[in-house]
Design an enzyme around this catalytic site. Structure first.
Site, PDB file in Angstrom:
ATOM      1  N   LYS A  71       0.847  -1.205   0.000  1.00  0.00           N
ATOM      2  CA  LYS A  71       0.000   0.000   0.000  1.00  0.00           C
ATOM      3  C   LYS A  71       0.877   1.248   0.000  1.00  0.00           C
ATOM      4  CE  LYS A  71      -0.357  -0.238   5.057  1.00  0.00           C
ATOM      5  NZ  LYS A  71      -1.189  -0.707   6.184  1.00  0.00           N
TER       6      LYS A  71
ATOM      7  N   TYR B 132      15.595  30.302   9.475  1.00  0.00           N
ATOM      8  CA  TYR B 132      14.328  30.880   9.926  1.00  0.00           C
ATOM      9  C   TYR B 132      14.279  30.971  11.438  1.00  0.00           C
ATOM     10  CZ  TYR B 132      12.266  30.536   5.267  1.00  0.00           C
ATOM     11  OH  TYR B 132      11.983  30.697   3.947  1.00  0.00           O
TER      12      TYR B 132
HETATM   13  C1  LIG Z   1      -0.473  -1.745   6.819  1.00  0.00           C
HETATM   14  C2  LIG Z   1      -1.083  -3.020   7.219  1.00  0.00           C
HETATM   15  C3  LIG Z   1      -0.310  -4.184   7.332  1.00  0.00           C
HETATM   16  C4  LIG Z   1       1.194  -4.170   7.240  1.00  0.00           C
HETATM   17  O1  LIG Z   1       1.671  -3.742   8.504  1.00  0.00           O
HETATM   18  P1  LIG Z   1       3.224  -3.586   8.816  1.00  0.00           P
HETATM   19  O2  LIG Z   1       3.236  -3.171  10.244  1.00  0.00           O
HETATM   20  O3  LIG Z   1       3.723  -2.518   7.902  1.00  0.00           O
HETATM   21  O4  LIG Z   1       3.872  -4.885   8.569  1.00  0.00           O
HETATM   22  C5  LIG Z   1      -0.957  -5.381   7.590  1.00  0.00           C
HETATM   23  N1  LIG Z   1      -2.301  -5.423   7.753  1.00  0.00           N
HETATM   24  C6  LIG Z   1      -3.075  -4.327   7.691  1.00  0.00           C
HETATM   25  C7  LIG Z   1      -4.537  -4.446   7.892  1.00  0.00           C
HETATM   26  C8  LIG Z   1      -2.497  -3.080   7.439  1.00  0.00           C
HETATM   27  O5  LIG Z   1      -3.264  -1.988   7.397  1.00  0.00           O
END
Ligand SMILES: *Cc1c(COP(=O)(O)O)cnc(C)c1O
Length: 377
Positions: free
Chosen positions: A41, A266
Site C-alpha cells: 500500500k 528561519y
Molecule cells: C499496513 C497493514 C499491514 C502491514 O503492517 P506492517 O506493520 O507494515 O507490517 C498489515 N495489515 C493491515 C490491515 C495493514 O493496514
C-alpha cells in the site's frame, strides 16, 4: 540547459530491491509453514509499488495487499501481462460505493469490513450470477476496520448471510504487535482463533510484520508484512534483523563561514558559539525530510556526522561542516541523509515519529534509483 549537471540537483532515493527480497525471504522462513504475503500500500511505503512487486513476484511471492482500489487498479495496469494468474491482490479498505465493478474488472479481491461492503459485493455477485471472492475482516480490538465478532457471527449463522461470497481470507489486525509485552496481542489472538475454524476454506491471516515475531501461534495460514520488508525494525527494544533498504543522498549547493554569535535560518533557532563553516544542502521538508529534525538530527559527509543547525526549510537544510576540509566542499558533493549508519529507524527516533512515517514521507521529488531486482534494472 547549458552547464546543468546530468545528474540533476534533486536528492536521490536509492532503493535496494535485493534487500527487500532478502527481507521477504527471511520473514517467509520465520513464518513457515504459513505463507508470506507482501503489503505494498501507499506505493510500497513510498518506495515504488511496481518495481517492488515485480521483484517479489520473481522471488515467489503471490499474495499482495494494497489499501485502496485505485492503488490496485494502477498496479494491475502497470504490470499488465507480468501479473501471474495465480497471484492475488487484496484491497484492505474494501470497495467504497461505486468502486465494486472496477475492483472486479481488475481482478482485485476486496476485504469486506462492514455489513454494507458485504451487501454491495453480494449485490454484484447476484447481478453477475457469479460467486465472488472476498476476504472477511473481523475487528478484534483495533476499532478501525472490520466487522464486530457478533455481527460476523450472526451472518455466518444465517443460511444466506454470506451468500454469493467465496471467502479467501479471514483476517484481523493487531494493535500493538511491535511491543511483545503488551497483553492486548494475546487477547486479540484468543478472539481471532475461533474465526479461523469457522471458515475452513479461507486462509487465516492475522500477523503484520511485528506479529510474525510474536511467535508461531500468530502466523495462522498467511502473514502480511509491510514495514519489515522495507527495513523497518519489527520489535521494539531489540536489534533489527532486517536488511536496510533505502539510502537518501542530497547535494551541496554552497557553503559559507559565520562568526561566533551569528545565527542561522528561519527564526534564528541556532546561534554559533565559535567561528563555524556552514553547508547548505538541497533537501528539505518538501522532500519529506521532516521539519521536526531541525537542530536534532545530522547528515554524514564521507562518513563524518555533520549536525543540522537551524530550521529545516522547505528545500534546504544547513549543517555544521566546520570539521570538514573546505577543499572537499565542492558544489554538487553528496551528503548522506539516510544510510546504514543512520537508517529510517534511527532517524525516526531522533525526530519523534515512527519509521513508517519517515518512509512514506520520502517524497516524489526525489530521483528514485533502484539497485538489484534483476529484471528491474
Ligand atoms: C499496513 C497493514 C499491514 C502491514 O503492517 P506492517 O506493520 O507494515 O507490517 C498489515 N495489515 C493491515 C490491515 C495493514 O493496514
Amino acid at each position: 540547459m547549458a552547464g546543468r549537471s546530468t545528474e540533476g540537483s534533486a536528492a536521490v532515493l536509492i532503493i535496494d530491491l535485493d534487500a527487500i527480497v532478502d527481507n521477504w525471504r527471511s520473514l517467509s522462513r520465520r513464518a513457515a509453514p504459513a505463507g508470506c504475503a507482501a503489503v505494498v500500500k501507499a506505493d510500497a511505503y513510498g518506495l515504488g509499488a511496481a518495481p517492488v512487486v515485480r521483484a517479489l513476484l520473481q522471488a515467489g511471492c503471490s499474495e499482495f495487499f494494497v489499501a485502496l482500489v485505485d492503488e490496485g487498479v494502477r498496479l494491475r495496469e502497470t504490470l499488465g501481462d507480468a501479473w501471474p494468474r495465480n497471484a492475488r491482490l487484496h484491497v484492505l479498505h474494501g470497495a467504497l460505493p461505486g468502486e465494486e465493478a472496477d475492483c472486479l474488472a481488475h481482478g482485485l479481491v476486496p476485504v469486506l469490513n462492514s455489513v454494507d461492503q458485504l451487501a454491495r459485493w453480494q449485490a454484484l455477485a447476484r447481478q453477475r450470477d457469479h460467486v465472488l471472492p472476498a476476504a472477511l475482516q473481523v475487528d478484534t480490538g483495533m476499532a478501525r476496520l472490520g466487522m464486530p465478532p457478533t455481527v460476523l457471527g450472526r451472518l455466518a449463522g444465517e443460511a444466506h448471510g454470506l451468500a454469493g461470497i467465496a471467502p479467501t481470507l479471514v483476517m484481523s489486525h493487531l494493535v500493538s504487535a511491535e511491543d511483545p509485552d503488551d497483553p492486548v496481542s494475546r487477547l486479540q489472538l484468543e478472539l481471532f482463533q475461533p474465526w479461523r475454524q469457522r471458515f475452513p476454506a479461507a486462509l487465516g491471516c492475522l500477523a503484520n510484520s511485528s506479529g510474525i515475531f510474536l511467535g508461531p501461534e500468530f502466523h495462522f495460514d498467511l502473514v502480511r508484512p509491510g514495514a519489515a520488508l522495507y527495513g523497518v525494525k519489527p520489535v521494539s527494544g531489540q536489534a533489527n534483523p532486517m536488511r536496510p533498504v533505502v539510502r537518501v543522498q542530497a547535494r551541496l549547493i554552497q557553503w559559507r563561514e559565520i562568526g561566533a554569535g551569528e545565527a542561522v535560518g528561519y527564526n534564528h533557532t541556532w546561534r554559533a558559539n565559535r567561528p563555524t563553516r556552514l553547508a547548505t544542502v538541497s533537501v528539505g521538508y518538501a522532500d519529506g525530510y521532516l521539519r521536526s529534525a531541525s537542530n536534532r538530527s545530522q547528515l554524514r559527509f564521507n562518513g563524518v556526522a555533520v549536525p543540522l543547525v537551524g530550521r529545516v526549510s522547505m528545500d534546504t537544510v544547513t549543517v555544521d561542516v566546520t570539521d570538514i576540509d573546505a577543499s572537499q566542499l565542492l558544489p554538487g558533493a553528496l551528503f548522506d541523509v539516510v544510510d546504514e549508519v543512520q537508517d529510517v529507524n534511527a532517524l525516526a527516533a531522533e525526530v519523534g515519529t515512527n519509521a513508517y512515517e519517515i518512509l512514506t514521507s520520502l517524497g516524489t521529488r526525489f530521483r528514485r534509483q533502484y539497485r538489484g531486482g534483476a529484471i528491474n534494472a
